[in-house]
Each structure stands twice: as C-alpha cells, then as structure tokens.
Design an enzyme around this catalytic site. Structure first.
Site, mmCIF file in Angstrom:
data_model
loop_
_atom_site.group_PDB
_atom_site.id
_atom_site.type_symbol
_atom_site.label_atom_id
_atom_site.label_comp_id
_atom_site.label_asym_id
_atom_site.label_seq_id
_atom_site.Cartn_x
_atom_site.Cartn_y
_atom_site.Cartn_z
ATOM 1 N N LYS A 83 0.818 -1.217 0.000
ATOM 2 C CA LYS A 83 0.000 0.000 0.000
ATOM 3 C C LYS A 83 0.848 1.261 0.000
ATOM 4 C CE LYS A 83 -4.272 -1.710 2.105
ATOM 5 N NZ LYS A 83 -5.224 -1.590 3.242
ATOM 6 N N ASN A 128 -7.184 -0.089 14.773
ATOM 7 C CA ASN A 128 -7.304 -0.892 15.988
ATOM 8 C C ASN A 128 -6.815 -0.101 17.196
ATOM 9 O OD1 ASN A 128 -4.329 -1.888 16.711
ATOM 10 N ND2 ASN A 128 -4.555 -1.910 14.482
ATOM 11 N N THR A 131 -2.867 -0.022 18.243
ATOM 12 C CA THR A 131 -2.048 0.913 17.467
ATOM 13 C C THR A 131 -2.363 2.347 17.843
ATOM 14 O OG1 THR A 131 -1.950 -0.653 15.621
ATOM 15 C CG2 THR A 131 -1.450 1.650 15.132
ATOM 16 N N CYS A 173 -7.377 9.876 27.412
ATOM 17 C CA CYS A 173 -8.366 10.534 28.266
ATOM 18 C C CYS A 173 -9.780 10.162 27.811
ATOM 19 C CB CYS A 173 -8.199 12.052 28.218
ATOM 20 S SG CYS A 173 -6.695 12.703 28.959
ATOM 21 N N CYS A 186 -14.009 -3.023 9.272
ATOM 22 C CA CYS A 186 -14.890 -2.975 8.105
ATOM 23 C C CYS A 186 -14.957 -4.318 7.394
ATOM 24 C CB CYS A 186 -14.431 -1.875 7.151
ATOM 25 S SG CYS A 186 -12.744 -2.064 6.563
ATOM 26 N N CYS A 243 -5.038 10.585 34.017
ATOM 27 C CA CYS A 243 -4.763 9.767 32.827
ATOM 28 C C CYS A 243 -3.383 9.114 32.959
ATOM 29 C CB CYS A 243 -4.817 10.630 31.570
ATOM 30 S SG CYS A 243 -4.353 9.760 30.057
#
Length: 250
Positions: A83, A128, A131, A173, A186, A243
C-alpha cells in the site's frame, strides 16, 4: 518558493490566513500518516496537493481487491502491491515537488517514537485500539499533535489531541487504556465508502491548520458524523488529570 510553486499554491496564497508565509510553513512541514487505507488515502491526497513538504506513509499491508471500494490511493492494477508503494506512486503523480517516504512496516516501540519525534503532525489512520494507543503515547511523549480519525459502517469520528497545551486531553483521556472496547473492523461490519473520505479529508484539514497555525483545532472536541442522516455532533472532551498517559505530562 519558485515561480512554479507560487502558481501551484496560488489558491492557498490568496487566503489571508495562509498567504506566502503559511504556504512556506506547509512546505517545511513533515506529516507522518500511519495507515494508507480508507482514512489515510484522502488525507494523504489533500496533504500532498496542499504542499506538505515531506509525507511519511506507514503501513505493512498490501492492496486487496476489497480495498478499492474506498481506498482511493490505490488502483486495480496495483492489487498485491504494498500500500505504501502504491500510495507513494499516486502522491508523486499528484505533486512531484514534495518528498513521499514509503515505509512498509508495522511500527512500535522505539521505531514509532523515532518517527513521531521527527514529525510536525501525526495522523492516526489505523484501525485498531492497540495501534491508536501506541501512537498516542508516542505523541504525548514527544509533544507532537495527533489528528485521530475512525470510521465504521455509517459512523465516523475525528478529533485532535494536542498535549502541547496543558489543558488539552490525549486519546487515552477519551478511551482509557485499561478499559475494554469492542474491536470492530470494516471486514466484518462494512463501511460506507464516502464516509472515510469525509473523515480523512477532515483529518487533512486539521493537520494543515495545525502546521500553518490558523483557526482553532479540534483539540478538546470530538466530532461525530452519522452519514445516514449527514448530521454532525460535537462533544467536549476534558483532560483527565489521572490519565495514565498524559496525567503526569503537564
């Protein structure tokens, strides 16, 4: 800029908010795009045409026939090709005056940190949570603004996480790393083709604004789009002082 560049970018230069100074900022910038698929395609198209001087495309996947319904960087004859190589060819044809770096790899750890550190802005066009969280951690650690997008079925979202400001939240956060969120893709859920174009183009717009220093970014706001009704909604996001990623960074 030379005469050809002045002509190529003349419609930007005519904008008072950009002008020659802003366009020179774009030409000097380096944008890292992680993911050369549905979101990365339109984002890269507009960043290249707008004159971002260096674009680094990162993706370890190859072009599949099922990608062509929405991943507009790629063409039928490039099925099976990396790609990033396909994307590099397309973007170079659009604007041969800029540098397109193609990295066919899955980046993490020190390698990801290095790439983020050398970028002006990072676009998360991945699919995802693992990542996304890794990219967010690297952006917070290196104080590099992150433009995050996501799209599935008819629903899209986009925001900016710019922790250079002490008040701005990071991605964790909004989606804490220790919470479980359902992974959807998808390949099983489907995605409306123009939706990724809308969200990816919005990511490009936010990146250009950040680089040129114009307008107000989406930092602290999450934009949600329901493409079935073509209605946008905006949600304010506050920084979480507890956080695990950015709580100690300010």
């Amino acid at each position: 800029m030379n005469d050809q560049q002045l002509l190529r970018y003349s419609r930007h230069i005519l904008l008072d908010e950009i002008d020659i100074e802003g366009q020179e900022k774009l030409l000097a910038a380096h944008v890292l795009i992680i993911g050369a698929g549905g979101l990365g395609s339109p984002a890269a198209f507009y960043l290249a045409s707008a004159g971002i001087g260096t674009i680094t495309l990162v993706d370890d996947d190859t072009v599949d026939l099922t990608n062509l319904q929405r991943q507009i960087l790629h063409t039928t004859e490039r099925v099976g090709q990396a790609k990033v190589v396909s994307g590099q060819k397309t973007l170079t044809e659009i604007n041969p005056t800029i540098e397109i770096v193609a990295l066919q790899e899955r980046v993490s750890g020190e390698r990801l940190d290095e790439l983020v550190r050398n970028a002006s802005v990072v676009l998360d066009c991945s699919d995802n949570f693992a990542t996304r969280h890794a990219i967010n951690r690297a952006c917070v650690a290196n104080r590099v603004p992150l433009v995050s997008g996501a799209a599935i079925k008819f629903d899209g979202q986009v925001s900016v996480f710019d922790t250079r400001s002490g008040k701005a939240p990071c991605y964790a956060c909004l989606f804490p790393e220790d919470q479980q969120f359902e992974e959807v893709n998808c390949g099983t859920m489907g995605v409306f083709a123009p939706l990724v174009g809308i969200i990816g183009s919005t990511q490009a717009a936010e990146a250009l604004k950040l680089v040129a220093g114009i307008g107000a970014s989406l930092a602290g706001r999450l934009l949600l789009l329901d493409a079935r009704t073509m209605e946008w909604s905006s949600i304010k996001i506050a920084r979480n002082t507890s956080c695990s990623v950015c709580g100690q960074a300010h």
